[in-house]
Design an enzyme around this catalytic site. Structure first.
Site, PDB file in Angstrom:
ATOM      1  CG  HIS A   1      11.632   5.042 -45.366  1.00  0.00           C
ATOM      2  ND1 HIS A   1      12.997   5.114 -45.230  1.00  0.00           N
ATOM      3  CD2 HIS A   1      11.326   5.889 -46.375  1.00  0.00           C
ATOM      4  CE1 HIS A   1      13.496   5.970 -46.101  1.00  0.00           C
ATOM      5  NE2 HIS A   1      12.497   6.454 -46.814  1.00  0.00           N
TER       6      HIS A   1
HETATM    7  C1  BDR Z   1       9.811   8.304 -42.658  1.00  0.00           C
HETATM    8  O1  BDR Z   1       9.192   9.547 -42.960  1.00  0.00           O
HETATM    9  C2  BDR Z   1       7.940   9.346 -43.576  1.00  0.00           C
HETATM   10  O2  BDR Z   1       7.873  10.053 -44.761  1.00  0.00           O
HETATM   11  C3  BDR Z   1       7.791   7.869 -43.818  1.00  0.00           C
HETATM   12  O3  BDR Z   1       6.470   7.447 -43.566  1.00  0.00           O
HETATM   13  C4  BDR Z   1       8.770   7.228 -42.875  1.00  0.00           C
HETATM   14  O4  BDR Z   1       8.163   6.909 -41.638  1.00  0.00           O
HETATM   15  C5  BDR Z   1      11.053   8.152 -43.519  1.00  0.00           C
HETATM   16  O5  BDR Z   1      11.998   9.153 -43.225  1.00  0.00           O
END
Ligand code: BDR
Ligand code: CA
Length: 334
Positions: A254
């Site tokens: 992500h």
């Molecule tokens: C996002 O949500 C968090 O859990 C992660 O760090 C990322 O920024 C993904 O949906």
């Protein structure tokens, strides 16, 4: 005459990193620190993956442990308006960094300024030069642009990990339509997406195409030095979550995908159009773009700036970029 290589080289991009560390946030921070195309000049923290006290402590810890000599400013404790949900300790661990028993005793102190003020000051100090990379709920960015709307003209670009736009049926990861960072503060997200600054959203539509496999984590552990070992250690809990919930042998990339966009935007295909965020009702946190190449009846997107939404990614090349940053002769895409 031989060309002067130093004159032709493009200067590294100045980045201010807004983050809620967070396992994948920590990996993105190290990516920013290590890639030569990036000049990391500050870190701001926000509520999200853990309470603000925890994400701020983690950011200070990471910067101290890895010698990242930039100001770290503590950010918003709560979303602008909505009730704050409990942090997702089942994703990132109680300590936000995978519950591996890190001895958190950072001696470094947070900057005196709140995060939104550091954002304003940094953009004013380097007009036109700074890219904001935001990988948590967007509360700090919204506070900054509300406090000082002129910063919208001073920022180089705003790159956000967040959103889910339904590309190829992609839904949310918190509700059927909402992604975690956006539902973490939907009102702030709508302010940030509709402000007159250039925004790129790197959402689940692309990050769910980029899988950091256990094999790649193994290469990081075995050949990525202390940083690689650290990424292996803290990611075990996170990978267990993804393996059991999504049945994938690893985790999605992500936050580092947003960093990759800054380093090499040609990794992505983007779609242009204004973006709004649903801020109430069962679809709260949904991100909706009205593409510029379609015509619709008058609606809530009218009069807002076109932004970039990432709709496709060259995943093998992105993974290779990440791995090459830490592991010489990494085999990601080969
Ligand atoms: C996002 O949500 C968090 O859990 C992660 O760090 C990322 O920024 C993904 O949906
Ligand atoms: Ca994050």
């Amino acid at each position: 005459m031989q060309a002067d290589q130093t004159q032709n080289r493009t200067a590294p991009t100045k980045v201010l990193f807004d983050t809620d560390p967070g396992v994948d946030d920590a990996m993105a921070l190290l990516f920013l620190q290590h890639h030569p195309a990036i000049d990391l000049i500050g870190v701001t923290t926000v509520h999200g993956n853990a309470h603000i006290d925890v994400t701020t402590r983690n950011a200070l810890y990471l910067c101290e442990r890895f010698g990242i000599e930039v100001p770290v400013a503590r950010g918003a404790r709560h979303p602008l308006l909505q009730y704050k949900a409990e942090p997702p300790t089942f994703v990132h661990g109680d300590d936000g960094l995978g519950n591996v028993g890190l001895s958190f005793e950072p001696t470094r102190q947070a900057d005196d300024r709140p995060a939104y003020r550091l954002i304003i000051d940094t953009l004013r100090q380097h007009p036109g030069e700074v890219t904001l990379v935001a990988v948590g709920p967007l509360t700090n960015l919204a506070l900054a642009v509300k406090e000082d709307p002129e910063i919208a003209q001073l920022v180089r670009e705003v790159v956000i990990m967040g959103g889910a736009f339904g590309v190829n049926g992609q839904g949310g990861n918190v509700t059927p339509v909402a992604e975690a960072n956006i539902i973490g503060d939907p009102h702030a997200a709508d302010i940030v997406c509709t402000a007159p600054w250039p925004v790129t959203l790197v959402g689940l539509d692309v990050t769910h195409q980029v899988l950091m496999s256990n094999d790649l984590f193994g290469q990081l552990r075995d050949r990525g030095g202390s940083h690689g070992q650290f990424m292996w250690d803290i990611s075990r809990f996170y990978v267990d979550f993804y393996s059991s919930r999504e049945q994938i042998p690893g985790c999605y990339v992500h936050d580092s995908s947003a960093v990759a966009y800054v380093i090499d935007p040609t990794l992505f295909e983007v779609r242009r159009g204004p973006v709004r965020v649903v801020d109430s009702g069962i679809a709260i946190g949904q991100t909706v773009q009205q593409p510029d190449d379609r015509s619709y009846a008058p609606g809530p997107w009218d009069g807002y700036p076109s932004q970039n939404v990432c709709v496709a990614v060259d995943a093998p090349r992105l993974l290779q970029l990440f791995m090459d940053t830490f592991v010489p002769t990494a085999a990601a895409a080969r």
